[in-house]
Design a protein around this motif. Sequence first.
Motif, mmCIF file in Angstrom:
data_model
loop_
_atom_site.group_PDB
_atom_site.id
_atom_site.type_symbol
_atom_site.label_atom_id
_atom_site.label_comp_id
_atom_site.label_asym_id
_atom_site.label_seq_id
_atom_site.Cartn_x
_atom_site.Cartn_y
_atom_site.Cartn_z
ATOM 1 N N TRP A 142 -3.995 38.609 8.692
ATOM 2 C CA TRP A 142 -5.141 39.512 8.517
ATOM 3 C C TRP A 142 -5.725 39.377 7.109
ATOM 4 O O TRP A 142 -6.956 39.420 6.934
ATOM 5 C CB TRP A 142 -4.718 40.962 8.789
ATOM 6 C CG TRP A 142 -5.880 41.903 8.696
ATOM 7 C CD1 TRP A 142 -6.723 42.271 9.702
ATOM 8 C CD2 TRP A 142 -6.374 42.549 7.511
ATOM 9 N NE1 TRP A 142 -7.707 43.120 9.212
ATOM 10 C CE2 TRP A 142 -7.511 43.297 7.882
ATOM 11 C CE3 TRP A 142 -5.958 42.560 6.175
ATOM 12 C CZ2 TRP A 142 -8.243 44.060 6.955
ATOM 13 C CZ3 TRP A 142 -6.683 43.312 5.254
ATOM 14 C CH2 TRP A 142 -7.816 44.048 5.650
ATOM 15 N N LEU A 143 -4.874 39.203 6.112
ATOM 16 C CA LEU A 143 -5.393 39.066 4.733
ATOM 17 C C LEU A 143 -6.297 37.834 4.615
ATOM 18 O O LEU A 143 -7.300 37.864 3.908
ATOM 19 C CB LEU A 143 -4.236 39.001 3.728
ATOM 20 C CG LEU A 143 -3.547 40.348 3.454
ATOM 21 C CD1 LEU A 143 -2.241 40.129 2.677
ATOM 22 C CD2 LEU A 143 -4.464 41.311 2.700
ATOM 23 N N ASP A 144 -5.962 36.774 5.330
ATOM 24 C CA ASP A 144 -6.837 35.588 5.344
ATOM 25 C C ASP A 144 -8.167 35.926 6.004
ATOM 26 O O ASP A 144 -9.229 35.503 5.544
ATOM 27 C CB ASP A 144 -6.182 34.441 6.127
ATOM 28 C CG ASP A 144 -5.182 33.690 5.275
ATOM 29 O OD1 ASP A 144 -5.258 33.809 4.035
ATOM 30 O OD2 ASP A 144 -4.320 33.006 5.855
ATOM 31 N N MET A 145 -8.105 36.679 7.116
ATOM 32 C CA MET A 145 -9.344 37.070 7.811
ATOM 33 C C MET A 145 -10.220 37.918 6.889
ATOM 34 O O MET A 145 -11.440 37.745 6.811
ATOM 35 C CB MET A 145 -9.007 37.861 9.093
ATOM 36 C CG MET A 145 -8.270 37.042 10.134
ATOM 37 S SD MET A 145 -7.270 38.059 11.265
ATOM 38 C CE MET A 145 -8.517 38.929 12.185
ATOM 39 N N TRP A 146 -9.606 38.820 6.191
ATOM 40 C CA TRP A 146 -10.316 39.723 5.264
ATOM 41 C C TRP A 146 -10.921 38.926 4.099
ATOM 42 O O TRP A 146 -12.072 39.099 3.731
ATOM 43 C CB TRP A 146 -9.311 40.765 4.759
ATOM 44 C CG TRP A 146 -9.820 41.786 3.792
ATOM 45 C CD1 TRP A 146 -9.521 41.848 2.460
ATOM 46 C CD2 TRP A 146 -10.671 42.910 4.057
ATOM 47 N NE1 TRP A 146 -10.127 42.939 1.890
ATOM 48 C CE2 TRP A 146 -10.837 43.614 2.848
ATOM 49 C CE3 TRP A 146 -11.295 43.397 5.208
ATOM 50 C CZ2 TRP A 146 -11.611 44.764 2.749
ATOM 51 C CZ3 TRP A 146 -12.074 44.549 5.098
ATOM 52 C CH2 TRP A 146 -12.218 45.214 3.889
ATOM 53 N N ARG A 147 -10.105 38.017 3.554
ATOM 54 C CA ARG A 147 -10.549 37.197 2.417
ATOM 55 C C ARG A 147 -11.745 36.334 2.801
ATOM 56 O O ARG A 147 -12.621 36.070 1.992
ATOM 57 C CB ARG A 147 -9.380 36.301 1.979
ATOM 58 C CG ARG A 147 -9.599 35.562 0.697
ATOM 59 C CD ARG A 147 -8.396 34.717 0.319
ATOM 60 N NE ARG A 147 -7.225 35.496 -0.012
ATOM 61 C CZ ARG A 147 -6.117 35.581 0.712
ATOM 62 N NH1 ARG A 147 -6.003 34.898 1.835
ATOM 63 N NH2 ARG A 147 -5.110 36.329 0.349
ATOM 64 N N ASN A 148 -11.785 35.898 4.065
ATOM 65 C CA ASN A 148 -12.847 34.986 4.506
ATOM 66 C C ASN A 148 -14.129 35.684 4.943
ATOM 67 O O ASN A 148 -15.100 35.013 5.304
ATOM 68 C CB ASN A 148 -12.331 34.091 5.644
ATOM 69 C CG ASN A 148 -11.348 33.065 5.111
ATOM 70 O OD1 ASN A 148 -11.469 32.632 3.961
ATOM 71 N ND2 ASN A 148 -10.359 32.695 5.901
ATOM 72 N N LEU A 149 -14.155 37.011 4.913
ATOM 73 C CA LEU A 149 -15.408 37.717 5.227
ATOM 74 C C LEU A 149 -16.428 37.436 4.127
ATOM 75 O O LEU A 149 -16.065 37.346 2.948
ATOM 76 C CB LEU A 149 -15.163 39.229 5.299
ATOM 77 C CG LEU A 149 -14.410 39.751 6.526
ATOM 78 C CD1 LEU A 149 -14.128 41.248 6.377
ATOM 79 C CD2 LEU A 149 -15.180 39.479 7.807
ATOM 80 N N PRO A 150 -17.718 37.310 4.490
ATOM 81 C CA PRO A 150 -18.725 37.131 3.451
ATOM 82 C C PRO A 150 -18.759 38.335 2.512
ATOM 83 O O PRO A 150 -18.531 39.461 2.942
ATOM 84 C CB PRO A 150 -20.040 37.001 4.227
ATOM 85 C CG PRO A 150 -19.742 37.371 5.622
ATOM 86 C CD PRO A 150 -18.265 37.342 5.835
ATOM 87 N N ARG A 151 -19.021 38.057 1.239
ATOM 88 C CA ARG A 151 -18.938 39.100 0.217
ATOM 89 C C ARG A 151 -20.270 39.329 -0.476
ATOM 90 O O ARG A 151 -21.129 38.448 -0.494
ATOM 91 C CB ARG A 151 -17.900 38.682 -0.826
ATOM 92 C CG ARG A 151 -16.484 38.674 -0.240
ATOM 93 C CD ARG A 151 -15.696 39.670 -0.939
ATOM 94 N NE ARG A 151 -14.517 40.252 -0.381
ATOM 95 C CZ ARG A 151 -13.840 40.009 0.731
ATOM 96 N NH1 ARG A 151 -14.229 39.135 1.596
ATOM 97 N NH2 ARG A 151 -12.764 40.671 1.048
ATOM 98 N N GLU A 152 -20.395 40.516 -1.069
ATOM 99 C CA GLU A 152 -21.551 40.810 -1.922
ATOM 100 C C GLU A 152 -21.056 41.539 -3.167
ATOM 101 O O GLU A 152 -19.970 42.130 -3.165
ATOM 102 C CB GLU A 152 -22.573 41.668 -1.172
ATOM 103 C CG GLU A 152 -22.044 43.014 -0.726
ATOM 104 C CD GLU A 152 -23.047 43.766 0.150
ATOM 105 O OE1 GLU A 152 -24.164 43.271 0.364
ATOM 106 O OE2 GLU A 152 -22.686 44.877 0.612
ATOM 107 N N ASP A 153 -21.889 41.481 -4.224
ATOM 108 C CA ASP A 153 -21.545 42.245 -5.425
ATOM 109 C C ASP A 153 -21.641 43.726 -5.109
ATOM 110 O O ASP A 153 -22.487 44.148 -4.309
ATOM 111 C CB ASP A 153 -22.512 41.895 -6.567
ATOM 112 C CG ASP A 153 -22.305 40.450 -7.022
ATOM 113 O OD1 ASP A 153 -21.186 39.928 -6.835
ATOM 114 O OD2 ASP A 153 -23.267 39.846 -7.531
ATOM 115 N N ALA A 154 -20.771 44.491 -5.727
ATOM 116 C CA ALA A 154 -20.766 45.932 -5.457
ATOM 117 C C ALA A 154 -20.436 46.674 -6.745
ATOM 118 O O ALA A 154 -19.735 46.161 -7.613
ATOM 119 C CB ALA A 154 -19.719 46.254 -4.398
ATOM 120 N N GLU A 155 -20.969 47.892 -6.844
ATOM 121 C CA GLU A 155 -20.609 48.767 -7.957
ATOM 122 C C GLU A 155 -20.028 50.029 -7.334
ATOM 123 O O GLU A 155 -20.738 50.740 -6.606
ATOM 124 C CB GLU A 155 -21.847 49.093 -8.788
ATOM 125 C CG GLU A 155 -21.503 49.673 -10.138
ATOM 126 C CD GLU A 155 -22.692 49.651 -11.093
ATOM 127 O OE1 GLU A 155 -22.685 48.848 -12.026
ATOM 128 O OE2 GLU A 155 -23.619 50.452 -10.877
#
Length: 223
Positions: A142-155
């Motif tokens: 699951w951590l691999d699945m989570w890591r591979n989700l597309p990301r965006e900058d966040a505050e």
Amino acid sequence: MASLPNSKPDRVLVKTTLPIRPTPLNSSRQPVTTGRLIIRSIVPEDLESLHVLRTQPEVMANNPQGRIDKDLEETQRRLDLFLPPKDEETFNFAICLKETGEMIGTGGCYRFTSMFGWPIIGYMIRKEFWNQGIVTEFLQSWLDMWRNLPREDAEIEVDVRTLRDGDGPVLEQIVTWAVADNIGSQRVLEKSGFENFLTWTEPDLRNTEINVDLKAFRYFLTK
Ligand SMILES: CC(C)(COP(=O)(O)OP(=O)(O)OC[C@H]1O[C@@H](n2cnc3c(N)ncnc32)[C@H](O)[C@@H]1OP(=O)(O)O)[C@@H](O)C(=O)NCCC(=O)NCCS
């Protein structure tokens, strides 16, 4: 990292990253197979299996609810949190045996903003399958699945105790916590690369007349 005016002293605004929301909808999530498991989207037909899971006293003993579900309707309300249209707010999955397809547990991110500010992960499997390395096998995948989700900058505003020293962009993390006597859960986390960053005592949600010791864990997202 900037202090928030008028906020609790232990909260700070940080620049970090987070998975882009909405998260992939259940209908678009491909099942992932590990040595012994299939990790797949939760579906309405999981109601009976989820009810079996959530009516095992040993499983629910370490759940904040502190008791088994009263009836199928209560389990249905829990299931609904992970079905459309709510699926876009979480990243929670059914844990199934590869050999039979039987759904024996659930796990994943069930809330994007925990009390520490970071996303939180949780998991539970039926007691017959404990201590066979199943949840560790699930979590590592699951951590691999989570890591591979597309990301965006966040505050986001987070609890300062989750942070390592230093200013500037903060490495994204996912957190969870366990009651101190839930050794099995802590072992799963340690084996999967989580680190304990805080231990504290507070009224036990399962019986607020007594206190309980809790241990919080964090996992830093690195590529
Ligand atoms: C906690 C839970 C998820 C663990 O899942 P699991 O598949 O049994 O975990 P694993 O087999 O991958 O790992 C458990 C480890 O803890 C160890 N362990 C379990 N109970 C232990 C105890 N009382 N003392 C010492 N070690 C213990 C196991 O031996 C194993 O370690 P090892 O692989 O080094 O031998 C499972 O017991 C569960 O679903 N519990 C109910 C729900 C729950 O507590 N969820 C977590 C809430 S924070």
